[in-house]
Design an enzyme around this catalytic site. Sequence first.
Site, mmCIF file in Angstrom:
data_model
loop_
_atom_site.group_PDB
_atom_site.id
_atom_site.type_symbol
_atom_site.label_atom_id
_atom_site.label_comp_id
_atom_site.label_asym_id
_atom_site.label_seq_id
_atom_site.Cartn_x
_atom_site.Cartn_y
_atom_site.Cartn_z
ATOM 1 C CE LYS A 143 -6.222 1.733 -0.536
ATOM 2 N NZ LYS A 143 -7.161 1.633 0.746
ATOM 3 C CE LYS B 125 -3.809 2.476 2.408
ATOM 4 N NZ LYS B 125 -4.716 2.507 3.524
HETATM 5 C C1 PBG Z 1 -7.072 3.862 5.328
HETATM 6 C C2 PBG Z 1 -7.557 3.635 4.124
HETATM 7 C C3 PBG Z 1 -7.546 4.638 3.201
HETATM 8 C C4 PBG Z 1 -8.188 4.022 1.835
HETATM 9 C C5 PBG Z 1 -8.541 2.799 2.266
HETATM 10 N N1 PBG Z 1 -8.214 2.742 3.572
HETATM 11 C C6 PBG Z 1 -7.102 6.028 3.010
HETATM 12 C C7 PBG Z 1 -5.445 6.157 3.315
HETATM 13 O O1 PBG Z 1 -4.554 5.316 3.582
HETATM 14 O O2 PBG Z 1 -5.365 7.578 3.543
HETATM 15 C C8 PBG Z 1 -8.264 4.430 0.498
HETATM 16 C C9 PBG Z 1 -9.408 4.108 -0.380
HETATM 17 C C10 PBG Z 1 -9.573 5.253 -1.482
HETATM 18 O O3 PBG Z 1 -8.794 6.213 -1.693
HETATM 19 O O4 PBG Z 1 -10.553 4.646 -2.208
HETATM 20 N N2 PBG Z 1 -7.710 3.038 6.313
#
Ligand code: PBG
Length: 347
Positions: free
Chosen positions: A272, A220
């Site tokens: 992701k 991520k």
């Molecule tokens: C954090 C989380 C995020 C997303 C999913 N889980 C945001 C981040 O890391 O700031 C992003 C999902 C998206 O942008 O569609 N729990």
Amino acid sequence: MTRATAAEALATAAGAGRIVRIMTAMDRPRRLRRTPALRRLVAETTLEPRQLVLPMFVADGLAEPREIGSMPGVYQHSMDSLRKAAVEAVTAGVGGLMLFGVPRPEDKDPSGSQAAAPDGILNRGLRALADEVGDSTVVMADTCLDEFTDHGHCGVLSADGSVDNDATLDRYVEMALAQAEAGADLLGTSGMMDGQVGAIRAGLDAAGRTDTGILAYAAKYASAFYGPFREAVGSSLQGDRRTYQQDPANRRESIRELELDLAEGADIVMVKPAMSYLDILRDVSDRSSVPVAAYQISGEYSMITAAAQRGWIDRRGAVLESLLGIRRAGADFVLTYWATEASHWLS
Ligand code: PBG
């Protein structure tokens, strides 16, 4: 004639000023593109509703669903509209639902205590989903603190303001147990703390929750494309997550993250964001011994939506192409805000 000889002949012909193409049977790939039936027969990558998972937001204290400004067509749900949208998604054939909770601002605190509270918004939402559609789909929960902390970080903070990895793991285990209790089939560990999969697996097993699985966000990245999501969940974050999410410059690191998550007991791994990280998805998918997911995130949704609203891009074509690309790069299934709509198109 070999390809090299053909190329040579072509060069000679071009040099002599003649327009000559020397082609072997192998040089005519268009033959298989001629009709829709031929194209369908030889298509390598499939896109089916079961390969799409819908991320959903449930907000505390909402009487009516509220559209998210930077994600037209995506809503913060009330408990009622969550149930309806879940039924619609499942009827359309989606593979699963991933739920995020949006607490009232006054319910946030430094440790994100509402994340583990049985009557916290996310756990109530999970119970509603399990009750409404539980047997007919896979219910997934976001196992991360950022929606629930008043500072907006994915973990609890040390005295110096940095995110405390190991103290956060204890909070994740409490949250995981509450989510398993609420009926989640899979827990999406999105916080990027070291050791989170192992800690949660051990906590679940110790509580007899051996059937609850872990969808590990293995890779991520700290991405600008999360922007609209921060509005979607009413994030309180000031600053960024670069001390725990990965640096977009790095590729090898994702293999390390993958190996750790597999060793710690991940049932499924995820990459992701998706579209700017297709190389990472391919790397992970080539090496993973468990199914691989990809998350087409908020910014990816918003970009295509905004361009389509202006008439600059064909919406349906762009959405399906983006999903196919993510599948082709190696995702077994894709989290996408278009899951329900694309499922309708595909069936
Ligand atoms: C954090 C989380 C995020 C997303 C999913 N889980 C945001 C981040 O890391 O700031 C992003 C999902 C998206 O942008 O569609 N729990």
